[in-house]
Motif scaffolding. Structure first.
Motif, PDB file in Angstrom:
ATOM      1  N   GLU A  39     -16.974 -25.200  -1.516  1.00  0.00           N
ATOM      2  CA  GLU A  39     -18.005 -24.878  -2.253  1.00  0.00           C
ATOM      3  C   GLU A  39     -19.326 -25.003  -1.633  1.00  0.00           C
ATOM      4  N   LYS A  61     -16.735 -21.046  -0.907  1.00  0.00           N
ATOM      5  CA  LYS A  61     -16.445 -21.005  -2.378  1.00  0.00           C
ATOM      6  C   LYS A  61     -15.422 -21.897  -2.737  1.00  0.00           C
ATOM      7  N   SER A  82     -19.277 -28.841  -8.525  1.00  0.00           N
ATOM      8  CA  SER A  82     -18.981 -28.684  -9.628  1.00  0.00           C
ATOM      9  C   SER A  82     -18.182 -27.764 -10.503  1.00  0.00           C
ATOM     10  N   LYS A  83     -17.763 -26.888  -9.430  1.00  0.00           N
ATOM     11  CA  LYS A  83     -16.783 -25.628 -10.085  1.00  0.00           C
ATOM     12  C   LYS A  83     -15.257 -26.107 -10.062  1.00  0.00           C
ATOM     13  N   THR A  84     -15.058 -26.765  -8.808  1.00  0.00           N
ATOM     14  CA  THR A  84     -13.456 -27.033  -8.590  1.00  0.00           C
ATOM     15  C   THR A  84     -13.129 -28.178  -9.539  1.00  0.00           C
ATOM     16  N   GLN A 109     -15.251 -33.278 -13.593  1.00  0.00           N
ATOM     17  CA  GLN A 109     -14.393 -31.960 -13.019  1.00  0.00           C
ATOM     18  C   GLN A 109     -13.059 -32.775 -12.367  1.00  0.00           C
ATOM     19  N   PHE A 292     -18.345 -19.582 -14.143  1.00  0.00           N
ATOM     20  CA  PHE A 292     -17.307 -20.164 -13.190  1.00  0.00           C
ATOM     21  C   PHE A 292     -18.196 -19.706 -11.727  1.00  0.00           C
ATOM     22  N   SER A 293     -18.477 -18.433 -11.643  1.00  0.00           N
ATOM     23  CA  SER A 293     -19.048 -18.090 -10.565  1.00  0.00           C
ATOM     24  C   SER A 293     -20.402 -17.150 -10.756  1.00  0.00           C
TER      25      SER A 293
END
Length: 435
Positions: A39, A61, A82-84, A109, A292-293
């Protein structure tokens, strides 16, 4: 102060996972520590970890679950934002993983309990973006008071509405801060410098800065404030803490700002209050559900509400904040890997020992995570009894205990003896020897 010196060598680790039995990992030095960063984590962290001697793999990413499971199998360290999502399903494939770094504030997360059960501490950076968030809140206060969001949207539609009705200076207005921690207190100082009166509510009793004053309850704050800004963690107690009842307590024409957690505000109730004209406006940076993206995919009842500023969770997204986060988390990771320190871990006992003096050539540091049950320390100390233990400390958190000791040895062979014996304790989770 920089990270611990990378000159020391990390020796073998013995891990016991309930589903796998004992897993022995071969000895490795710092140059074979594999770090997986996802990320687009700031380059300051990349540079610090590379300087420490680790092998760093950096991705711009997040990875898909399948890709992540494959990559994490060989990683000793993983850094995410924060996305993973590091779920139990993913972590149970991470048999070499020693530590997790969350280069952000939140850690929801990560399956924190499962990570702790496997002896994996999780570190984050809860305060490095405090100034960035505080500055954005100040900008939101001014923008709401002048209806800049609506005027900007109109101008982009080739509409000219030069109005002063219901537009105000913020000087002399009352700012109510819910949560007077690092962000709230910094915001307090900035707001006072601009001539605002500051009141705050916090479940603790922090020392007021400047002329700010605490109030006795959330209800008292809502009734008094012209602007209400939220800076609280995500807990069961804070979920929907601002709902229809609380919104009705706020003064007619007042403003709400939320740059804390998306679950803190009842969004449908807020939208209804705005459209009914009770609130004068709001600024929201966080949401119960976030895409998410980047790109299309954002939906909210707040879209097209009057005098409403919506931003995509960017309160802490400044170059300065990301750099400071990179430094703080990278330092925690290297301190754990090289010296065993778990200070600032969110899911693990916080334990630390001062450094081993360079003159003690045959001293090693033993670090051990084990199940928090009676009798384990007796077993460990029986193993260490033939040796001179310079210092030791142990602490527990939940089902996991963490033990550190500096031991003076008679020769190199003692390292194998100690490591093998402690690694075979039934309650052992992971044992490392650092020297």
């Amino acid at each position: 102060m920089g990270p611990p010196s990378p000159t020391g060598r990390l020796t073998m680790s013995a891990q016991r996972f309930p589903q796998n039995g004992v897993r022995e990992l071969k000895p490795f030095d710092v140059t074979s520590v594999r770090v997986l960063l996802l990320e687009n984590i700031n380059q300051t962290a990349v540079q610090m970890l590379e300087t420490a001697g680790y092998q760093v793999e950096h991705h711009a990413k997040a990875l898909s679950e399948t890709e992540l499971i494959e990559k994490i199998k060989d990683a000793h360290v993983i850094g995410i934002r924060s996305k993973t999502k590091l779920t139990k399903n993913i972590l149970q494939h991470a048999n070499k993983l020693l530590v997790i770094g969350c280069f952000c504030i939140g850690t929801n997360q990560v399956d924190l309990d499962f990570a702790a059960q496997r002896g994996i501490p999780v570190f984050n950076s809860p305060f490095s973006n405090s100034r960035s968030v505080a500055e954005m809140v100040i900008s939101n206060i001014i923008a709401l008071a002048r209806q800049l969001g609506d005027r900007n949207r109109e101008m982009h539609r080739n509409l000219w509405f030069k109005v002063s009705s219901k537009c105000f200076e913020i000087r002399g207005k009352t700012l109510g801060i819910v949560g007077y921690g690092h962000i709230g207190s910094q915001l307090s100082v900035l707001a006072e410098a601009m001539g605002m009166h500051v009141i705050f509510y916090d479940v603790l009793q922090p020392m007021p800065l400047g002329m700010s004053k605490p109030v006795g309850s959330l209800e008292d704050l809502l009734r008094q404030a012209d602007f209400v800004t939220l800076h609280v963690p995500e807990t069961p107690e804070t979920k929907n803490m601002i709902g229809a009842h609380e919104l009705q307590l706020m003064q007619p024409g007042s403003y709400l700002i939320n740059a804390s957690r998306g679950t803190v505000v009842d969004i449908p109730a807020l939208a209804q209050s705005l459209r009914a004209g009770h609130l004068g406006g709001c600024a929201i940076d966080v949401y119960p559900k976030e895409p998410f993206s980047n790109g299309k995919g954002f939906e909210s009842e707040l879209v097209d509400c009057p005098n409403t500023i919506l931003s995509p969770h960017i309160g802490g997204s400044t170059e300065e904040a990301q750099s400071m986060i990179g430094v703080e988390v990278a330092r925690s990771l290297t301190s754990f890997l090289n010296a065993g320190s778990t200070l600032k871990a969110v899911n693990f006992p916080e334990v630390n020992l001062r450094a081993i003096p360079a003159t003690k050539a045959l001293s090693v540091r033993l670090v051990n995570a084990h199940q928090n049950v009676p009798g384990v320390l007796l077993k460990i100390n029986n193993i260490l009894s033939p040796f001179n233990v310079d210092k030791q400390v142990c602490d527990s958190k939940g089902d996991v205990s963490y033990f550190m000791a500096d031991i003076a040895l008679r020769g190199e062979a003692d390292i194998q003896t100690i490591h093998r014996a402690i690694g075979q304790i039934d309650e052992n989770i992971i044992t490392r020897v650092l020297y």
